[in-house]
Design a protein around this motif. Structure first.
Motif, PDB file in Angstrom:
ATOM      1  N   THR A  54     -51.555  85.273  10.323  1.00 39.66           N
ATOM      2  CA  THR A  54     -52.251  84.047  10.728  1.00 39.66           C
ATOM      3  C   THR A  54     -53.708  83.977  10.297  1.00 39.66           C
ATOM      4  O   THR A  54     -54.389  82.999  10.625  1.00 39.66           O
ATOM      5  CB  THR A  54     -52.198  83.876  12.264  1.00 39.66           C
ATOM      6  OG1 THR A  54     -52.915  84.949  12.894  1.00 39.66           O
ATOM      7  CG2 THR A  54     -50.758  83.838  12.764  1.00 39.66           C
ATOM      8  N   PHE A  55     -54.230  84.969   9.560  1.00 41.40           N
ATOM      9  CA  PHE A  55     -55.647  84.939   9.200  1.00 41.40           C
ATOM     10  C   PHE A  55     -55.988  83.637   8.462  1.00 41.40           C
ATOM     11  O   PHE A  55     -55.457  83.338   7.396  1.00 41.40           O
ATOM     12  CB  PHE A  55     -56.007  86.124   8.297  1.00 41.40           C
ATOM     13  CG  PHE A  55     -57.444  86.109   7.835  1.00 41.40           C
ATOM     14  CD1 PHE A  55     -58.429  86.736   8.578  1.00 41.40           C
ATOM     15  CD2 PHE A  55     -57.816  85.440   6.666  1.00 41.40           C
ATOM     16  CE1 PHE A  55     -59.757  86.705   8.166  1.00 41.40           C
ATOM     17  CE2 PHE A  55     -59.139  85.404   6.253  1.00 41.40           C
ATOM     18  CZ  PHE A  55     -60.108  86.037   7.005  1.00 41.40           C
ATOM     19  N   GLY A  56     -56.899  82.857   9.049  1.00 41.85           N
ATOM     20  CA  GLY A  56     -57.359  81.628   8.412  1.00 41.85           C
ATOM     21  C   GLY A  56     -56.301  80.554   8.280  1.00 41.85           C
ATOM     22  O   GLY A  56     -56.477  79.596   7.530  1.00 41.85           O
ATOM     23  N   GLN A  57     -55.195  80.696   9.039  1.00 42.96           N
ATOM     24  CA  GLN A  57     -54.054  79.814   8.848  1.00 42.96           C
ATOM     25  C   GLN A  57     -53.846  78.882  10.033  1.00 42.96           C
ATOM     26  O   GLN A  57     -54.390  79.074  11.116  1.00 42.96           O
ATOM     27  CB  GLN A  57     -52.782  80.652   8.672  1.00 42.96           C
ATOM     28  CG  GLN A  57     -52.859  81.700   7.588  1.00 42.96           C
ATOM     29  CD  GLN A  57     -53.080  81.094   6.222  1.00 42.96           C
ATOM     30  OE1 GLN A  57     -52.197  80.446   5.664  1.00 42.96           O
ATOM     31  NE2 GLN A  57     -54.262  81.276   5.669  1.00 42.96           N
ATOM     32  N   VAL A  58     -52.970  77.910   9.814  1.00 43.87           N
ATOM     33  CA  VAL A  58     -52.457  77.095  10.902  1.00 43.87           C
ATOM     34  C   VAL A  58     -51.702  78.016  11.857  1.00 43.87           C
ATOM     35  O   VAL A  58     -50.973  78.908  11.436  1.00 43.87           O
ATOM     36  CB  VAL A  58     -51.511  76.006  10.352  1.00 43.87           C
ATOM     37  CG1 VAL A  58     -50.837  75.256  11.486  1.00 43.87           C
ATOM     38  CG2 VAL A  58     -52.279  75.052   9.450  1.00 43.87           C
ATOM     39  N   GLN A  59     -51.887  77.803  13.160  1.00 45.69           N
ATOM     40  CA  GLN A  59     -51.238  78.658  14.149  1.00 45.69           C
ATOM     41  C   GLN A  59     -50.547  77.811  15.203  1.00 45.69           C
ATOM     42  O   GLN A  59     -50.612  76.589  15.187  1.00 45.69           O
ATOM     43  CB  GLN A  59     -52.271  79.584  14.808  1.00 45.69           C
ATOM     44  CG  GLN A  59     -52.967  80.507  13.820  1.00 45.69           C
ATOM     45  CD  GLN A  59     -53.932  81.454  14.495  1.00 45.69           C
ATOM     46  OE1 GLN A  59     -53.649  81.989  15.554  1.00 45.69           O
ATOM     47  NE2 GLN A  59     -55.082  81.671  13.874  1.00 45.69           N
ATOM     48  N   GLU A 167     -60.013  75.126  18.049  1.00 48.49           N
ATOM     49  CA  GLU A 167     -58.634  74.683  18.211  1.00 48.49           C
ATOM     50  C   GLU A 167     -57.687  75.478  17.330  1.00 48.49           C
ATOM     51  O   GLU A 167     -56.568  75.808  17.743  1.00 48.49           O
ATOM     52  CB  GLU A 167     -58.534  73.189  17.884  1.00 48.49           C
ATOM     53  CG  GLU A 167     -59.269  72.309  18.893  1.00 48.49           C
ATOM     54  CD  GLU A 167     -59.403  70.869  18.441  1.00 48.49           C
ATOM     55  OE1 GLU A 167     -58.956  70.559  17.306  1.00 48.49           O
ATOM     56  OE2 GLU A 167     -59.949  70.059  19.205  1.00 48.49           O
ATOM     57  N   ARG A 168     -58.119  75.807  16.121  1.00 49.77           N
ATOM     58  CA  ARG A 168     -57.274  76.560  15.185  1.00 49.77           C
ATOM     59  C   ARG A 168     -57.043  77.987  15.659  1.00 49.77           C
ATOM     60  O   ARG A 168     -55.943  78.524  15.525  1.00 49.77           O
ATOM     61  CB  ARG A 168     -57.923  76.557  13.797  1.00 49.77           C
ATOM     62  CG  ARG A 168     -57.214  77.416  12.743  1.00 49.77           C
ATOM     63  CD  ARG A 168     -55.956  76.777  12.214  1.00 49.77           C
ATOM     64  NE  ARG A 168     -56.238  75.552  11.486  1.00 49.77           N
ATOM     65  CZ  ARG A 168     -56.459  75.500  10.165  1.00 49.77           C
ATOM     66  NH1 ARG A 168     -56.443  76.605   9.444  1.00 49.77           N
ATOM     67  NH2 ARG A 168     -56.680  74.343   9.574  1.00 49.77           N
ATOM     68  N   THR A 169     -58.093  78.608  16.196  1.00 51.66           N
ATOM     69  CA  THR A 169     -58.023  80.027  16.551  1.00 51.66           C
ATOM     70  C   THR A 169     -57.709  80.279  18.017  1.00 51.66           C
ATOM     71  O   THR A 169     -57.545  81.438  18.416  1.00 51.66           O
ATOM     72  CB  THR A 169     -59.353  80.719  16.226  1.00 51.66           C
ATOM     73  OG1 THR A 169     -60.419  80.066  16.950  1.00 51.66           O
ATOM     74  CG2 THR A 169     -59.667  80.661  14.740  1.00 51.66           C
ATOM     75  N   TYR A 170     -57.670  79.213  18.815  1.00 53.28           N
ATOM     76  CA  TYR A 170     -57.422  79.332  20.258  1.00 53.28           C
ATOM     77  C   TYR A 170     -58.513  80.167  20.938  1.00 53.28           C
ATOM     78  O   TYR A 170     -58.252  80.931  21.861  1.00 53.28           O
ATOM     79  CB  TYR A 170     -56.020  79.904  20.526  1.00 53.28           C
ATOM     80  CG  TYR A 170     -54.928  78.959  20.086  1.00 53.28           C
ATOM     81  CD1 TYR A 170     -54.376  78.052  20.968  1.00 53.28           C
ATOM     82  CD2 TYR A 170     -54.490  78.951  18.768  1.00 53.28           C
ATOM     83  CE1 TYR A 170     -53.386  77.155  20.552  1.00 53.28           C
ATOM     84  CE2 TYR A 170     -53.513  78.062  18.336  1.00 53.28           C
ATOM     85  CZ  TYR A 170     -52.968  77.166  19.233  1.00 53.28           C
ATOM     86  OH  TYR A 170     -52.002  76.271  18.802  1.00 53.28           O
TER      87      TYR A 170
END
Length: 218
Positions: A54-59, A167-170
């Motif tokens: 998930t590094f730098g990705q949509v999660q 929001e992306r990283t929670y």
């Protein structure tokens, strides 16, 4: 484990991250075989398990599992340091077969891959220190950036705002701001434009960009 090694595709949009995961798994070639390294293309090989870093990705809800699998029988395992129970539960509900913490050792990661391949659903135990033990490689590590600082800087380089990064990283917005401050100090910049420039010069641009599908399920 007897028989042929489990065929694994490693998926992430950063070549360094993909190579780092492959290197971490390389001592276990009798158990798993990394047959595809995807830093910019859909998974095309006949693989057993897709390991989505998930590094730098949509999660979370934004991960398009169908796009990753592309009609194959492969089982998807999310590989992340974001292991909040609600995030894990949503990933499993959407079809992920497993969710592994980056705080695990290489041997534990292989154990998880084997369990998923055997038909089990694998989820992480709560571990607040997992982010400090993040496995693999990431851009900026040689500059002293932690995995979290690196990911936040990668998302800045991708053009995301602080709120979008949260929001992306929670992460909370305050946590994002803290990671930004510590990252800026380590790379010697004071402004966002300088951080983006530094990121572009030091491998923080992904090979492709994955968008979040916000449309409701059909």
């Amino acid at each position: 484990m007897s028989g042929s090694p489990i065929r694994v595709a490693v998926v992430n949009d950063y070549e360094m991250v993909v190579a780092g995961v492959a290197a971490m798994l390389s001592p276990h070639t009798d158990r798993v075989s990394v047959v595809e390294l995807d830093s910019g293309l859909p998974v095309i090989s006949d693989v057993d398990v897709i390991l989505y870093d998930t590094f730098g990705q949509v999660q979370g809800d934004g991960v398009d599992l169908e796009d990753l699998v592309r009609g194959s029988e492969a089982r998807v395992v999310i590989f992340s340091w974001n292991v909040q129970p609600d995030l894990v539960a949503r990933a499993i509900d959407r079809g992920a077969a497993g969710y592994l913490s980056k705080g695990l050792s290489a041997d534990q990661i292989v154990d998880g891959i084997e369990a998923v391949h055997a038909g089990e659903t694998v989820t992480p135990r709560p571990d607040p220190e997992a982010a400090e033990r993040a496995a693999g490689e990431w851009p900026g590590r040689e500059a002293g950036l932690t995995a979290r600082e690196s990911e936040v800087l990668a998302l800045i380089t991708q053009g995301l705002s602080n709120q979008e990064i949260a929001e992306r990283t929670y992460l909370s917005i305050n946590s994002v701001k803290t990671y930004i401050r510590t990252a800026y100090r380590k790379i010697g910049v004071t402004r966002r434009s300088q951080a983006v420039g530094w990121g572009m010069r030091n491998g923080f641009e992904p090979d492709r960009m994955r968008s979040i599908d916000t449309s409701p399920p059909a």
